[in-house]
Design a protein around this motif. Structure first.
Motif, PDB file in Angstrom:
ATOM      1  N   TYR A 138      -8.892  44.783  14.775  1.00  0.00           N
ATOM      2  CA  TYR A 138      -9.237  45.720  13.310  1.00  0.00           C
ATOM      3  C   TYR A 138      -9.774  44.141  12.243  1.00  0.00           C
ATOM      4  CZ  TYR A 138      -8.328  48.136   9.187  1.00  0.00           C
ATOM      5  OH  TYR A 138      -8.739  48.707   7.519  1.00  0.00           O
ATOM      6  N   LYS A 139      -8.660  43.718  12.476  1.00  0.00           N
ATOM      7  CA  LYS A 139      -9.610  42.793  11.409  1.00  0.00           C
ATOM      8  C   LYS A 139     -10.782  41.936  11.450  1.00  0.00           C
ATOM      9  CE  LYS A 139      -5.887  39.801  11.006  1.00  0.00           C
ATOM     10  NZ  LYS A 139      -4.703  39.034  10.316  1.00  0.00           N
ATOM     11  N   ASP A 140     -11.702  41.756  12.844  1.00  0.00           N
ATOM     12  CA  ASP A 140     -12.823  41.106  12.658  1.00  0.00           C
ATOM     13  C   ASP A 140     -13.450  43.150  12.856  1.00  0.00           C
ATOM     14  OD1 ASP A 140     -11.230  38.635  14.193  1.00  0.00           O
ATOM     15  OD2 ASP A 140     -11.127  38.912  16.349  1.00  0.00           O
ATOM     16  N   GLY A 141     -12.848  43.785  12.523  1.00  0.00           N
ATOM     17  CA  GLY A 141     -14.261  45.043  11.851  1.00  0.00           C
ATOM     18  C   GLY A 141     -14.341  45.360  13.837  1.00  0.00           C
ATOM     19  N   HIS A 142     -13.577  45.357  14.850  1.00  0.00           N
ATOM     20  CA  HIS A 142     -14.249  46.244  15.942  1.00  0.00           C
ATOM     21  C   HIS A 142     -13.587  47.637  16.052  1.00  0.00           C
ATOM     22  CE1 HIS A 142     -16.173  42.285  17.107  1.00  0.00           C
ATOM     23  NE2 HIS A 142     -15.255  41.937  16.888  1.00  0.00           N
ATOM     24  N   LEU A 143     -12.579  47.620  15.680  1.00  0.00           N
ATOM     25  CA  LEU A 143     -11.833  48.990  15.909  1.00  0.00           C
ATOM     26  C   LEU A 143     -11.235  49.307  14.327  1.00  0.00           C
ATOM     27  CD1 LEU A 143      -8.945  48.390  16.354  1.00  0.00           C
ATOM     28  CD2 LEU A 143      -9.639  48.570  18.869  1.00  0.00           C
ATOM     29  N   PHE A 144     -10.883  50.775  14.873  1.00  0.00           N
ATOM     30  CA  PHE A 144      -9.752  51.397  14.090  1.00  0.00           C
ATOM     31  C   PHE A 144      -8.553  51.487  14.269  1.00  0.00           C
ATOM     32  CE2 PHE A 144     -13.515  53.170  11.987  1.00  0.00           C
ATOM     33  CZ  PHE A 144     -13.832  52.420  10.684  1.00  0.00           C
ATOM     34  N   TYR A 145      -7.431  51.485  14.160  1.00  0.00           N
ATOM     35  CA  TYR A 145      -6.200  51.448  14.454  1.00  0.00           C
ATOM     36  C   TYR A 145      -5.129  52.143  13.391  1.00  0.00           C
ATOM     37  CZ  TYR A 145      -3.497  47.782  11.942  1.00  0.00           C
ATOM     38  OH  TYR A 145      -2.436  47.437  11.206  1.00  0.00           O
ATOM     39  N   CYS A 146      -4.190  53.387  14.132  1.00  0.00           N
ATOM     40  CA  CYS A 146      -3.359  54.190  13.685  1.00  0.00           C
ATOM     41  C   CYS A 146      -2.263  54.436  14.470  1.00  0.00           C
ATOM     42  CB  CYS A 146      -3.978  55.424  12.888  1.00  0.00           C
ATOM     43  SG  CYS A 146      -4.621  56.024  14.299  1.00  0.00           S
ATOM     44  N   THR A 147      -1.285  55.129  14.188  1.00  0.00           N
ATOM     45  CA  THR A 147      -0.697  55.535  14.522  1.00  0.00           C
ATOM     46  C   THR A 147      -0.246  57.122  14.852  1.00  0.00           C
ATOM     47  OG1 THR A 147       0.971  56.254  13.294  1.00  0.00           O
ATOM     48  CG2 THR A 147       1.291  53.820  13.914  1.00  0.00           C
ATOM     49  N   CYS A 148      -0.124  57.707  15.698  1.00  0.00           N
ATOM     50  CA  CYS A 148       0.114  59.264  15.662  1.00  0.00           C
ATOM     51  C   CYS A 148       0.237  59.934  14.308  1.00  0.00           C
ATOM     52  CB  CYS A 148       1.808  59.479  16.909  1.00  0.00           C
ATOM     53  SG  CYS A 148       1.218  59.179  18.484  1.00  0.00           S
ATOM     54  N   SER A 149       1.281  59.598  13.384  1.00  0.00           N
ATOM     55  CA  SER A 149       0.842  60.422  12.608  1.00  0.00           C
ATOM     56  C   SER A 149       0.307  60.154  10.787  1.00  0.00           C
ATOM     57  CB  SER A 149       2.240  60.130  11.257  1.00  0.00           C
ATOM     58  OG  SER A 149       2.873  58.615  11.209  1.00  0.00           O
ATOM     59  N   THR A 150      -0.472  58.891  11.183  1.00  0.00           N
ATOM     60  CA  THR A 150      -1.884  58.496  10.584  1.00  0.00           C
ATOM     61  C   THR A 150      -2.919  58.861  11.463  1.00  0.00           C
ATOM     62  OG1 THR A 150      -1.471  56.278  11.368  1.00  0.00           O
ATOM     63  CG2 THR A 150      -0.292  56.895   9.623  1.00  0.00           C
ATOM     64  N   LEU A 151      -3.377  59.506  12.552  1.00  0.00           N
ATOM     65  CA  LEU A 151      -3.998  59.754  12.744  1.00  0.00           C
ATOM     66  C   LEU A 151      -5.166  60.908  11.909  1.00  0.00           C
ATOM     67  CD1 LEU A 151      -6.130  58.960  15.599  1.00  0.00           C
ATOM     68  CD2 LEU A 151      -4.797  60.923  16.769  1.00  0.00           C
ATOM     69  N   PRO A 152      -4.728  61.561  12.338  1.00  0.00           N
ATOM     70  CA  PRO A 152      -5.454  62.913  11.086  1.00  0.00           C
ATOM     71  C   PRO A 152      -6.503  62.213  10.440  1.00  0.00           C
ATOM     72  CG  PRO A 152      -3.596  63.740  12.648  1.00  0.00           C
ATOM     73  CD  PRO A 152      -3.371  62.167  12.154  1.00  0.00           C
TER      74      PRO A 152
END
Length: 165
Positions: free
Chosen positions: A117-131
């Motif tokens: 994520y820091k390198d700008g390649h993806l987003f990440y989250c947990t189930c609760s923050t996905l929506p």
């Protein structure tokens, strides 16, 4: 026809499948212009009912020999934080949202997701923050992962997991 692929690899990640197939999340996915959701559920106990309407289709399966075809067709991939799934998706240059399983202890998957994520390649989250993430993310800000350098990735992985100083 825009398609979202959700993959949990060979594991089970019922929270993710339940979250992404929940009515509210489906509405968000539809609202973003996707008309197909493909769920690869692995060993999971949560098995959403596949359906197809004029405007939207939900497909569900446990395993295929290869995700290649589904990855090819996907316009967005939502994946568990397994290194294999992440790498395969990034190498196909598909936008990736990694959902970290908070129930896994000693979670070096989180370290991997954070670094990518820091390198700008993806987003990440947990189930609760996905929506919320689905609604706020800007896929155009993602950077392509340098293709065909698995040795860099494995060195990076070793560092993240602490095998290398």
């Amino acid at each position: 026809m825009k398609c979202v692929l959700v993959t949990v690899g060979t594991t089970s990640f019922d929270d993710l499948i339940a979250c992404v197939s929940a009515h509210d999340t489906l509405q968000i996915i539809k609202g973003l212009g996707y008309s197909r959701l493909v769920l690869q559920i692995g060993r999971g106990k949560v098995v959403p009912e596949p359906f197809s309407t004029e405007s939207f289709a939900l497909d569900v399966y446990r395993y295929k020999d290869s995700l290649e075809e589904d990855l090819q067709k996907a316009d967005l991939v939502i994946s568990h934080a397994g290194a294999g799934s992440c790498l395969e998706t990034l190498e196909k240059r598909k936008p990736l949202v990694v959902v970290v399983n908070e129930k896994l202890m000693n979670n070096h998957q989180l370290e991997l997701a954070k670094q990518l994520y820091k390198d700008g390649h993806l987003f990440y989250c947990t189930c609760s923050t996905l929506p919320g993430l689905l609604q706020s993310m800007d896929l155009s800000t993602l950077k392509c992962f340098p293709p065909g350098q698995p040795e860099k990735f494995s060195a990076f992985l070793d560092k993240v997991v602490g095998l290398q100083k």
